[in-house]
Design an enzyme around this catalytic site. Structure first.
Site, PDB file in Angstrom:
ATOM      1  CG  ASP A 152       9.403  -0.363  -6.152  1.00 59.35           C
ATOM      2  OD1 ASP A 152       8.453  -0.636  -6.899  1.00 59.35           O
ATOM      3  OD2 ASP A 152       9.355   0.553  -5.318  1.00 59.35           O
ATOM      4  CG  ASN A 185       9.938   7.158   4.406  1.00 56.99           C
ATOM      5  OD1 ASN A 185       9.636   7.198   3.216  1.00 56.99           O
ATOM      6  ND2 ASN A 185      10.506   6.097   4.947  1.00 56.99           N
ATOM      7  CG  HIS A 235       9.905   5.430   0.244  1.00 57.97           C
ATOM      8  ND1 HIS A 235       9.274   4.907   1.357  1.00 57.97           N
ATOM      9  CD2 HIS A 235       9.133   5.062  -0.800  1.00 57.97           C
ATOM     10  CE1 HIS A 235       8.191   4.251   0.987  1.00 57.97           C
ATOM     11  NE2 HIS A 235       8.079   4.339  -0.315  1.00 57.97           N
ATOM     12  CD  GLU A 259      12.132   2.871   3.131  1.00 60.88           C
ATOM     13  OE1 GLU A 259      11.772   4.061   3.163  1.00 60.88           O
ATOM     14  OE2 GLU A 259      11.366   1.931   3.437  1.00 60.88           O
TER      15      GLU A 259
HETATM   16  C1  GLP Z   1       5.642   2.036  -2.044  1.00 60.83           C
HETATM   17  C2  GLP Z   1       6.289   2.030  -3.428  1.00 60.83           C
HETATM   18  C3  GLP Z   1       6.567   3.424  -3.922  1.00 60.83           C
HETATM   19  C4  GLP Z   1       5.333   4.302  -3.734  1.00 60.83           C
HETATM   20  C5  GLP Z   1       5.031   4.402  -2.258  1.00 60.83           C
HETATM   21  C6  GLP Z   1       3.819   5.267  -1.957  1.00 60.83           C
HETATM   22  O1  GLP Z   1       6.548   1.989  -1.020  1.00 60.83           O
HETATM   23  N1  GLP Z   1       7.505   1.291  -3.456  1.00 60.83           N
HETATM   24  O2  GLP Z   1       6.939   3.375  -5.304  1.00 60.83           O
HETATM   25  O3  GLP Z   1       5.562   5.574  -4.269  1.00 60.83           O
HETATM   26  O4  GLP Z   1       4.768   3.089  -1.763  1.00 60.83           O
HETATM   27  O5  GLP Z   1       2.673   4.506  -2.110  1.00 60.83           O
HETATM   28  P1  GLP Z   1       1.212   5.080  -2.207  1.00 60.83           P
HETATM   29  O6  GLP Z   1       1.097   5.617  -3.592  1.00 60.83           O
HETATM   30  O7  GLP Z   1       0.330   3.901  -1.994  1.00 60.83           O
HETATM   31  O8  GLP Z   1       1.083   6.128  -1.176  1.00 60.83           O
END
Ligand code: GLP
Length: 245
Positions: free
Chosen positions: A67, A136, A138, A143
């Protein structure tokens, strides 16, 4: 779904890096699906160390990130393009021409998403997809919703994701409100999937992903249906999963 418990972030990161490097050793021209966020940083650091020791060679590897924020240039320090270079690509012998991230600088969402989708499809999808998980549930930026998404598409980020990700920005207003993300169907086409999660904030999402009903309200829950999905999580992230010893 294989669930592996480990004691902390470092142990999780080393195990994840072991699986990624095994993939590259077994198939030097592996196609890796990569993720951003704070969770995979430790795994990338470990892979860099092994590269420096000559234990793993990325020269033939190609990568496809999940992404990117819509509207950020590749040079913007908050962009996922920048994140990947800073945390991984600039430190190993990967050919930058073989690294791919959705083009957030292209404001034409339909075009940016369709061309990324075409690219991932044209290479036959990835061998190994690394995933983090949002608080959440995702994955990528898919989402919670009424239906599972299919290909790469533009999403409006939820308030909870904007807030969670605002810790990486100076001010909450700076967090982009939209992103381009691989769809759930594309993610599910990976030949193998590796999910990593650490910390108590992820405990409910990890519980729902591994043991909840498969529902688009928890996008990660669909991973239960993948035939080769491994979850590596630390004690805190598994604190609501007493069945995993
Ligand atoms: C973002 C990314 C996800 C990631 C998520 C969790 O939203 N798009 O790919 O898994 O955050 O992030 P973190 O690893 O910082 O908790």
């Amino acid at each position: 779904m294989r669930i592996i418990r480990c004691k902390d972030y470092d142990a999780m990161s080393r195990k994840a890096a072991n699986i990624i490097s095994a993939q590259v050793i077994m198939k030097p021209n592996a196609k890796l699906g990569l993720a951003t966020g704070t969770t995979p940083i430790g795994a990338y650091q470990q892979l860099i160390k092994w590269y420096e020791k000559d234990d793993v060679d990325f020269s033939q590897v190609s990568t496809y990130n999940l992404d990117e924020y819509r509207g950020l240039s590749h040079e913007d320090p908050q962009s996922y393009h920048y994140f990947m270079r800073k945390n991984f690509f600039d430190h190993v012998n990967i050919d930058l021409a073989n690294t791919h991230v959705p083009d957030g600088s292209n404001l034409d969402a339909d075009e940016a998403c369709a061309s990324y989708d075409e690219l991932v499809k044209s290479v036959g999808y990835v061998d190994l997809q690394l995933l983090g998980i949002g608080n959440n549930g995702h994955i990528g930026f898919n989402e919670p919703d009424e239906a599972f998404s299919k290909g790469t598409h533009c999403v409006d980020l939820t308030e909870s994701t904007i807030q969670a990700n605002s810790r990486l920005f100076e001010r909450e207003e700076d967090v982009p409100r939209q992103a381009y993300t691989m769809g759930v169907q594309t993610i599910m086409r990976a030949r193998s999937i590796l999910v990593i999660a650490n910390g108590e904030a992820k405990a409910q999402a990890v519980r729902d992903m591994c043991f909840g009903r498969v529902t688009p309200h928890v996008p990660a829950s669909i991973l239960q249906l993948h035939t080769n999905c491994t979850v590596i999580a630390d004690d805190a992230a598994l604190s609501l999963c007493p069945e995993i010893k």
